[in-house]
Motif scaffolding. Structure first.
Motif, short mmCIF file in Angstrom:
data_model
loop_
_atom_site.label_atom_id
_atom_site.label_comp_id
_atom_site.label_asym_id
_atom_site.label_seq_id
_atom_site.Cartn_x
_atom_site.Cartn_y
_atom_site.Cartn_z
N THR A 91 -13.36 4.99 4.91
CA THR A 91 -13.18 4.63 3.51
C THR A 91 -11.70 4.42 3.21
O THR A 91 -10.84 4.72 4.05
CB THR A 91 -13.73 5.74 2.60
N ASP A 92 -11.41 3.95 2.01
CA ASP A 92 -10.01 3.77 1.60
C ASP A 92 -9.25 5.10 1.67
O ASP A 92 -8.11 5.16 2.10
CB ASP A 92 -9.93 3.20 0.18
N GLU A 93 -9.91 6.16 1.22
CA GLU A 93 -9.27 7.49 1.24
C GLU A 93 -8.97 7.92 2.68
O GLU A 93 -7.92 8.50 2.96
CB GLU A 93 -10.16 8.53 0.56
N ASP A 94 -9.91 7.64 3.59
CA ASP A 94 -9.68 7.98 5.00
C ASP A 94 -8.47 7.23 5.56
O ASP A 94 -7.66 7.80 6.29
CB ASP A 94 -10.92 7.62 5.85
N ILE A 96 -5.88 5.95 3.92
CA ILE A 96 -4.63 6.44 3.32
C ILE A 96 -4.23 7.78 3.94
O ILE A 96 -3.07 8.00 4.31
CB ILE A 96 -4.78 6.57 1.79
N ARG A 97 -5.21 8.67 4.09
CA ARG A 97 -4.93 9.98 4.70
C ARG A 97 -4.44 9.82 6.14
O ARG A 97 -3.47 10.45 6.55
CB ARG A 97 -6.21 10.83 4.68
N THR A 98 -5.08 8.94 6.88
CA THR A 98 -4.70 8.73 8.27
C THR A 98 -3.32 8.11 8.39
O THR A 98 -2.52 8.50 9.24
CB THR A 98 -5.74 7.82 8.96
N ARG A 100 -0.89 8.45 6.39
CA ARG A 100 0.09 9.50 6.09
C ARG A 100 0.27 10.44 7.28
O ARG A 100 1.38 10.89 7.57
CB ARG A 100 -0.34 10.28 4.85
N TYR A 148 -8.75 8.68 15.20
CA TYR A 148 -7.67 9.23 14.39
C TYR A 148 -6.96 10.33 15.17
O TYR A 148 -7.38 10.73 16.25
CB TYR A 148 -8.22 9.84 13.10
N VAL A 187 -7.60 -1.25 2.46
CA VAL A 187 -6.31 -0.78 1.97
C VAL A 187 -5.27 -1.16 3.01
O VAL A 187 -5.37 -0.79 4.17
CB VAL A 187 -6.31 0.76 1.79
#
Length: 201
Positions: A91-94, A96-98, A100, A148, A187
């Protein structure tokens, strides 16, 4: 395999498949059938030991037909039960987290690690050995893997001939085709390297 992992797999198989939900019912002569536990173990042994169904007959004390059916139903049940959680694009959140996480270790803008490797195919049929034999002189399957930092595998391609090199595999990769088509990632992080701002793709 840790007990917790095995228990989760067994529960998933029981939820998804009538074949595994069937309790040990007596047959015409009163002999009890195979328990769901044995069916799952039979399928896992075939996968983990890379053995055909006729050899599983000796390991699990089931017939060749039953061993083959166990494997078939097990694969369908696992895919059906775990697809939503483990077989999906990030997902987009995944992303962004990755991104970072990778930025913290010195790779800004990176969203995963890709690797191509080989897996020896010990029980390769004779008809396929000519295609599957590579530089090692043994039948080998090639695979592409993307994961990841926390080892979450979210892209996997397996079964290509050993004659394929990394570039051939990436050309056939559905993942890289999605990137080239612009449909992934949704993203696109921007980042800075040596003071120069760079947009992802």
């Amino acid at each position: 395999m840790p007990r917790m992992v095995y228990t989760n797999i067994l529960k998933g198989a029981l939820v998804e498949s009538d074949y595994f939900r069937k309790l040990m019912q007596p047959n015409a002569v009163g002999k009890l059938g195979i328990s769901p536990l044995v069916k799952v173990i039979c399928a896992l042994r075939q996968i983990s030991h890379d053995i055909p169904s006729d050899l599983a007959e000796d390991m699990c004390d089931v017939s060749e037909t039953t061993a083959s059916l166990c494997l078939d139903e097990f694969c369908k049940a696992v895919e059906s039960h775990f697809r939503a959680k483990y077989l999906q694009d990030p997902t987009d959140e995944d992303l962004i987290r990755t991104e970072r996480q990778f930025a913290r270790v010195g790779f800004p803008g990176c969203i995963g690690c890709v690797d191509c490797g080989g897996w020896e195919w010990k029980s390769c049929p004779k008809a396929l050995q000519g295609v599957m034999i590579g530089k090692e002189g043994k039948p080998t399957l090639r695979m592409e893997l993307i994961c990841y930092l926390d080892m979450w595998i979210w892209a996997f391609q397996f079964g290509l001939p050993e004659g394929f090199n990394d570039l051939n595999i990436l050309e056939l990769s559905t993942f890289f085709n999605k990137i080239l088509a612009g449909s992934f990632p949704t993203v696109k992080p921007s980042y800075t390297v040596s003071g120069i701002g760079i947009d992802w793709y």
